[in-house]
Structures are given as C-alpha cells and as structure tokens.
Design a protein around this motif. Structure first.
Motif, PDB file in Angstrom:
ATOM      1  N   PRO A  75       0.829  -1.200   0.000  1.00  0.00           N
ATOM      2  CA  PRO A  75       0.000   0.000   0.000  1.00  0.00           C
ATOM      3  C   PRO A  75       0.868   1.256   0.000  1.00  0.00           C
ATOM      4  O   PRO A  75       1.980   1.232   0.518  1.00  0.00           O
ATOM      5  CB  PRO A  75      -0.805  -0.109   1.312  1.00  0.00           C
ATOM      6  CG  PRO A  75      -0.114  -1.122   2.134  1.00  0.00           C
ATOM      7  CD  PRO A  75       0.679  -1.997   1.210  1.00  0.00           C
ATOM      8  N   PRO A  76       0.380   2.346  -0.571  1.00  0.00           N
ATOM      9  CA  PRO A  76       1.169   3.567  -0.640  1.00  0.00           C
ATOM     10  C   PRO A  76       1.353   4.206   0.724  1.00  0.00           C
ATOM     11  O   PRO A  76       0.554   3.998   1.631  1.00  0.00           O
ATOM     12  CB  PRO A  76       0.338   4.477  -1.543  1.00  0.00           C
ATOM     13  CG  PRO A  76      -1.053   3.997  -1.358  1.00  0.00           C
ATOM     14  CD  PRO A  76      -0.942   2.500  -1.151  1.00  0.00           C
ATOM     15  N   LEU A  77       2.412   4.982   0.848  1.00  0.00           N
ATOM     16  CA  LEU A  77       2.639   5.742   2.069  1.00  0.00           C
ATOM     17  C   LEU A  77       1.564   6.814   2.174  1.00  0.00           C
ATOM     18  O   LEU A  77       1.193   7.432   1.192  1.00  0.00           O
ATOM     19  CB  LEU A  77       4.010   6.424   2.020  1.00  0.00           C
ATOM     20  CG  LEU A  77       5.204   5.499   1.922  1.00  0.00           C
ATOM     21  CD1 LEU A  77       6.473   6.314   1.737  1.00  0.00           C
ATOM     22  CD2 LEU A  77       5.310   4.634   3.152  1.00  0.00           C
ATOM     23  N   GLN A  78       1.096   7.046   3.350  1.00  0.00           N
ATOM     24  CA  GLN A  78       0.078   8.067   3.560  1.00  0.00           C
ATOM     25  C   GLN A  78       0.624   9.117   4.505  1.00  0.00           C
ATOM     26  O   GLN A  78       1.210   8.793   5.517  1.00  0.00           O
ATOM     27  CB  GLN A  78      -1.186   7.454   4.174  1.00  0.00           C
ATOM     28  CG  GLN A  78      -1.857   6.430   3.292  1.00  0.00           C
ATOM     29  CD  GLN A  78      -2.421   7.039   2.034  1.00  0.00           C
ATOM     30  OE1 GLN A  78      -2.969   8.130   2.038  1.00  0.00           O
ATOM     31  NE2 GLN A  78      -2.258   6.346   0.928  1.00  0.00           N
ATOM     32  N   GLY A  79       0.439  10.365   4.157  1.00  0.00           N
ATOM     33  CA  GLY A  79       0.781  11.443   5.064  1.00  0.00           C
ATOM     34  C   GLY A  79       2.249  11.678   5.300  1.00  0.00           C
ATOM     35  O   GLY A  79       2.616  12.302   6.275  1.00  0.00           O
ATOM     36  N   VAL A 132       4.961  12.279  -3.514  1.00  0.00           N
ATOM     37  CA  VAL A 132       4.507  12.410  -4.904  1.00  0.00           C
ATOM     38  C   VAL A 132       4.970  11.204  -5.720  1.00  0.00           C
ATOM     39  O   VAL A 132       4.195  10.634  -6.496  1.00  0.00           O
ATOM     40  CB  VAL A 132       4.981  13.739  -5.530  1.00  0.00           C
ATOM     41  CG1 VAL A 132       4.693  13.781  -7.028  1.00  0.00           C
ATOM     42  CG2 VAL A 132       4.306  14.916  -4.835  1.00  0.00           C
ATOM     43  N   LEU A 133       6.229  10.793  -5.555  1.00  0.00           N
ATOM     44  CA  LEU A 133       6.727   9.616  -6.284  1.00  0.00           C
ATOM     45  C   LEU A 133       5.924   8.370  -5.919  1.00  0.00           C
ATOM     46  O   LEU A 133       5.574   7.569  -6.787  1.00  0.00           O
ATOM     47  CB  LEU A 133       8.211   9.384  -5.988  1.00  0.00           C
ATOM     48  CG  LEU A 133       9.182  10.329  -6.665  1.00  0.00           C
ATOM     49  CD1 LEU A 133      10.595  10.113  -6.120  1.00  0.00           C
ATOM     50  CD2 LEU A 133       9.163  10.153  -8.174  1.00  0.00           C
ATOM     51  N   THR A 134       5.615   8.225  -4.645  1.00  0.00           N
ATOM     52  CA  THR A 134       4.852   7.063  -4.195  1.00  0.00           C
ATOM     53  C   THR A 134       3.441   7.086  -4.771  1.00  0.00           C
ATOM     54  O   THR A 134       2.938   6.063  -5.239  1.00  0.00           O
ATOM     55  CB  THR A 134       4.807   7.020  -2.652  1.00  0.00           C
ATOM     56  OG1 THR A 134       6.150   6.972  -2.168  1.00  0.00           O
ATOM     57  CG2 THR A 134       4.060   5.805  -2.161  1.00  0.00           C
ATOM     58  N   ALA A 137       3.687   6.184  -8.380  1.00  0.00           N
ATOM     59  CA  ALA A 137       3.965   4.754  -8.523  1.00  0.00           C
ATOM     60  C   ALA A 137       2.695   3.943  -8.313  1.00  0.00           C
ATOM     61  O   ALA A 137       2.426   2.989  -9.044  1.00  0.00           O
ATOM     62  CB  ALA A 137       5.040   4.318  -7.527  1.00  0.00           C
ATOM     63  N   THR A 138       1.910   4.334  -7.333  1.00  0.00           N
ATOM     64  CA  THR A 138       0.660   3.637  -7.054  1.00  0.00           C
ATOM     65  C   THR A 138      -0.291   3.752  -8.242  1.00  0.00           C
ATOM     66  O   THR A 138      -0.943   2.783  -8.625  1.00  0.00           O
ATOM     67  CB  THR A 138      -0.007   4.220  -5.785  1.00  0.00           C
ATOM     68  OG1 THR A 138       0.894   4.059  -4.693  1.00  0.00           O
ATOM     69  CG2 THR A 138      -1.304   3.520  -5.471  1.00  0.00           C
ATOM     70  N   ALA A 139      -0.344   4.918  -8.849  1.00  0.00           N
ATOM     71  CA  ALA A 139      -1.228   5.142  -9.993  1.00  0.00           C
ATOM     72  C   ALA A 139      -0.780   4.349 -11.214  1.00  0.00           C
ATOM     73  O   ALA A 139      -1.591   4.006 -12.065  1.00  0.00           O
ATOM     74  CB  ALA A 139      -1.286   6.626 -10.338  1.00  0.00           C
TER      75      ALA A 139
END
Length: 156
Positions: A75-79, A132-134, A137-139
């Motif tokens: 899962p992507p990093l949040q916050g 932003v990179l994360t 990457a998720t998208a």
C-alpha cells in the motif's frame, strides 16, 4: 513533459501546500514567487540527481530496488509530507536523502543562496517528493515503467 497536464514540479508544489511554501520563503528570505522558483529548481535538481544515480553503475542497483519497492503491491505511504519524516519511506527515502546534499549544493551555486539555506529547503522537500513519487507509482502499478515514468519525461 509528462503525459499528465501537471508536471512533477507542479505536483510537488501542490503537495507542499501554501504553509510549507511560506516556510521555505521565510527560510530563504524571499516571497512566495521566490520560494516557488527555489522549489522548482530544487525538485528539478533532485530529479536529475536521481536519474543520474540510476544511470551510474555504482548506484543503479540501489535506485532500481528503491523504485521497485514503491511500485510493488504494498500500500502507498500516507501522510509522509504531513509528518515530514522519512522513517516510513523505505529505500527511496534513503536514496533521496543521499542525493539531497549534492542537489542543494548545485542549487546554491546556481542561485547564490547560502548552501545551508538550500539544504534546509531540500530537507523540507524530500518527504514531499517521496509522497509524490509514491502516489505516482501507485497510480502506475501494473502499467510497467520505471523511474522515468515516475518523474515524467524530459532530461532533468
């Protein structure tokens, strides 16, 4: 540029927000427009340093592993940008941290700002760039691609 209507720099500025932009402006002793220019130049330089590290044999494997980590099924990093910390950023956070000082030195030479000031500004930007990179990457999961796709087109 990138296939989206927003450049990587635009996304970093949006993620940074007005409060952090004002913080950078105060740090650099400039106005918001000057801070935007500093952020744009710093993000451009960090992106270039990242691309260069990916192209050099001594660091290419580390950069590839870092990019692979953010494009994995985790899962992507949040916050991350909100907390300003790199602890949860994994390999990419470490790579960006290593590239921050050379990027700051290059921006300082180009702008005439004190290196310590630019270094602090880039320290504030690294978690934002990581977020932003994360998100990018998720998208793009499942679509393939690598670092160039995450940063957008163009050389630096």
């Amino acid at each position: 540029m990138s296939e989206s209507s927003h450049s990587f720099q635009d996304e970093v500025l949006a993620e940074l927000g007005e409060d952090r932009l004002a913080e950078i402006a105060a740090l650099a002793g400039t106005d918001t427009a000057g801070a935007r220019a500093l952020v744009d130049g710093s993000v451009t330089e960090l992106s270039g340093e990242l691309r260069q590290a990916a192209a050099e044999p001594a660091s290419a494997d580390e950069v590839k592993a870092a990019v692979d980590e953010v494009t994995s099924e985790q899962p992507p990093l949040q916050g991350v940008a909100s907390f300003g910390g790199l602890a949860a950023g994994g390999l990419l956070a470490g790579v960006l941290a290593k590239l921050a000082k050379p990027a700051a030195n290059a921006v300082a030479r180009r702008t005439g700002l004190p290196p310590a000031t630019v270094n602090r500004a880039i320290d504030l930007l690294v978690p934002v760039v990581l977020a932003v990179l994360t998100r990018r990457a998720t998208a793009k999961k499942g679509a393939g691609g690598g670092l160039g796709d995450l940063l957008g087109g163009g050389k630096k």
